[in-house]
Design a protein around this motif. Structure first.
Motif, PDB file in Angstrom:
ATOM      1  N   TRP A  74       0.847  -1.195   0.000  1.00 19.98           N
ATOM      2  CA  TRP A  74       0.000   0.000   0.000  1.00 19.98           C
ATOM      3  C   TRP A  74       0.880   1.242   0.000  1.00 19.98           C
ATOM      4  O   TRP A  74       1.879   1.301   0.722  1.00 19.98           O
ATOM      5  CB  TRP A  74      -0.911   0.008   1.224  1.00 19.98           C
ATOM      6  CG  TRP A  74      -1.895  -1.119   1.223  1.00 19.98           C
ATOM      7  CD1 TRP A  74      -1.726  -2.364   1.765  1.00 19.98           C
ATOM      8  CD2 TRP A  74      -3.195  -1.115   0.625  1.00 19.98           C
ATOM      9  NE1 TRP A  74      -2.844  -3.132   1.538  1.00 19.98           N
ATOM     10  CE2 TRP A  74      -3.757  -2.392   0.852  1.00 19.98           C
ATOM     11  CE3 TRP A  74      -3.933  -0.157  -0.072  1.00 19.98           C
ATOM     12  CZ2 TRP A  74      -5.028  -2.731   0.398  1.00 19.98           C
ATOM     13  CZ3 TRP A  74      -5.196  -0.493  -0.515  1.00 19.98           C
ATOM     14  CH2 TRP A  74      -5.732  -1.771  -0.283  1.00 19.98           C
ATOM     15  N   LEU A  92      -1.824   6.923   9.005  1.00 11.10           N
ATOM     16  CA  LEU A  92      -2.102   5.756   8.164  1.00 11.10           C
ATOM     17  C   LEU A  92      -3.572   5.338   8.194  1.00 11.10           C
ATOM     18  O   LEU A  92      -3.924   4.222   7.832  1.00 11.10           O
ATOM     19  CB  LEU A  92      -1.211   4.578   8.585  1.00 11.10           C
ATOM     20  CG  LEU A  92       0.181   4.545   7.924  1.00 11.10           C
ATOM     21  CD1 LEU A  92       1.047   5.689   8.421  1.00 11.10           C
ATOM     22  CD2 LEU A  92       0.875   3.222   8.161  1.00 11.10           C
ATOM     23  N   ILE A  99      -5.237  -2.918   5.015  1.00 14.08           N
ATOM     24  CA  ILE A  99      -4.017  -3.709   4.971  1.00 14.08           C
ATOM     25  C   ILE A  99      -4.217  -5.061   5.636  1.00 14.08           C
ATOM     26  O   ILE A  99      -4.879  -5.181   6.669  1.00 14.08           O
ATOM     27  CB  ILE A  99      -2.840  -2.951   5.618  1.00 14.08           C
ATOM     28  CG1 ILE A  99      -1.526  -3.696   5.359  1.00 14.08           C
ATOM     29  CG2 ILE A  99      -3.072  -2.692   7.095  1.00 14.08           C
ATOM     30  CD1 ILE A  99      -0.290  -2.891   5.622  1.00 14.08           C
ATOM     31  N   ILE A 105       4.120  -1.655   3.109  1.00 13.86           N
ATOM     32  CA  ILE A 105       3.722  -0.247   3.083  1.00 13.86           C
ATOM     33  C   ILE A 105       4.869   0.602   2.555  1.00 13.86           C
ATOM     34  O   ILE A 105       6.027   0.423   2.947  1.00 13.86           O
ATOM     35  CB  ILE A 105       3.343   0.244   4.498  1.00 13.86           C
ATOM     36  CG1 ILE A 105       2.079  -0.462   4.995  1.00 13.86           C
ATOM     37  CG2 ILE A 105       3.134   1.761   4.513  1.00 13.86           C
ATOM     38  CD1 ILE A 105       1.711  -0.121   6.426  1.00 13.86           C
ATOM     39  N   VAL A 140       2.949  -6.332   9.118  1.00 16.01           N
ATOM     40  CA  VAL A 140       3.530  -5.754   7.895  1.00 16.01           C
ATOM     41  C   VAL A 140       4.794  -6.515   7.499  1.00 16.01           C
ATOM     42  O   VAL A 140       5.638  -6.847   8.340  1.00 16.01           O
ATOM     43  CB  VAL A 140       3.834  -4.257   8.112  1.00 16.01           C
ATOM     44  CG1 VAL A 140       4.673  -3.691   6.976  1.00 16.01           C
ATOM     45  CG2 VAL A 140       2.520  -3.486   8.256  1.00 16.01           C
TER      46      VAL A 140
END
Length: 211
Positions: A74, A92, A99, A105, A140
């Motif tokens: 993203w 964010l 996400i 990211i 992430v």
């Protein structure tokens, strides 16, 4: 050949980059071919960090699984960010509910436009500890930023804390990106390939996206 648009997010390696020097090793006239000797600081230009960088664990550049290096990602628009501003969870919000675990990211701050200035290194926007923990909770995969670090390089406590939180959460860090303004999609495919440096604490990388 891919039918997707390919965008290069990598800074060129040259002698204007801190930690880089290039010497002529061979010439066509004298030796039969041209070749240079490259001296590269492991965190110069567009590069990636391994946990060994802060001895969070013993993972080095050559042992990061290659399937981690290609990821859906993203792109978050943070071009309004101010020098030295702390990037928080609130920044964010646009992707908070989008996400998924294992995605990556990229933070588009426009900071690469300041390359070559004192502000680029000394007043960079930084990841807050609370955001670093949040990124870990979200699972992430890779975090990519335009500044040369995710934290204030002139504040050892901060730079150690933020890197440590991210690395303890198994987040691959990419620093020194450029050309994010060429990305027109919110979600893209990220490919980040560091030099396979044995026992490396970090390495320059070629980073591209497909959209």
């Amino acid at each position: 050949m891919t039918d997707k648009k390919v965008i290069d997010l990598t800074l060129p390696i040259n002698e204007n980059v801190a930690g880089v020097s290039i010497e002529q090793a061979k010439t066509l006239d004298r030796d039969g071919w041209n070749a240079t000797t490259l001296h590269l600081y492991s965190h110069s230009g567009t590069h990636m960090d391994a946990p060994m960088h802060f001895e969070v664990n013993d993972q080095t550049m050559d042992t990061i699984p290659v399937n981690r290096l290609i990821s859906q990602a993203w792109v978050v628009d943070l071009k309004h960010i101010q020098p030295s501003e702390s990037i928080t969870i609130a920044h964010l919000k646009a992707i908070e509910n989008k996400i998924q675990k294992g995605q990556s990211i990229l933070l588009h701050t426009g900071w690469s436009k300041r390359l070559g200035t004192k502000v680029y290194r000394d007043e960079l926007p930084r990841i807050s500890p609370e955001l670093a923990h949040w990124l870990g909770e979200k699972g992430v995969n890779m975090l990519g930023v335009e500044p040369p670090s995710v934290a204030d390089v002139n504040n050892l406590k901060e730079v150690t804390e933020v890197h440590t939180i991210l690395m303890q959460n198994d987040i691959v860090i990419i620093e020194g990106l450029t050309n994010l303004e060429e990305i027109s999609k919110e979600k893209i495919t990220l490919i980040a390939l560091p030099l396979k440096v044995e026992k490396g604490d970090g390495a320059p990388a070629r980073v591209i996206v497909l959209e």
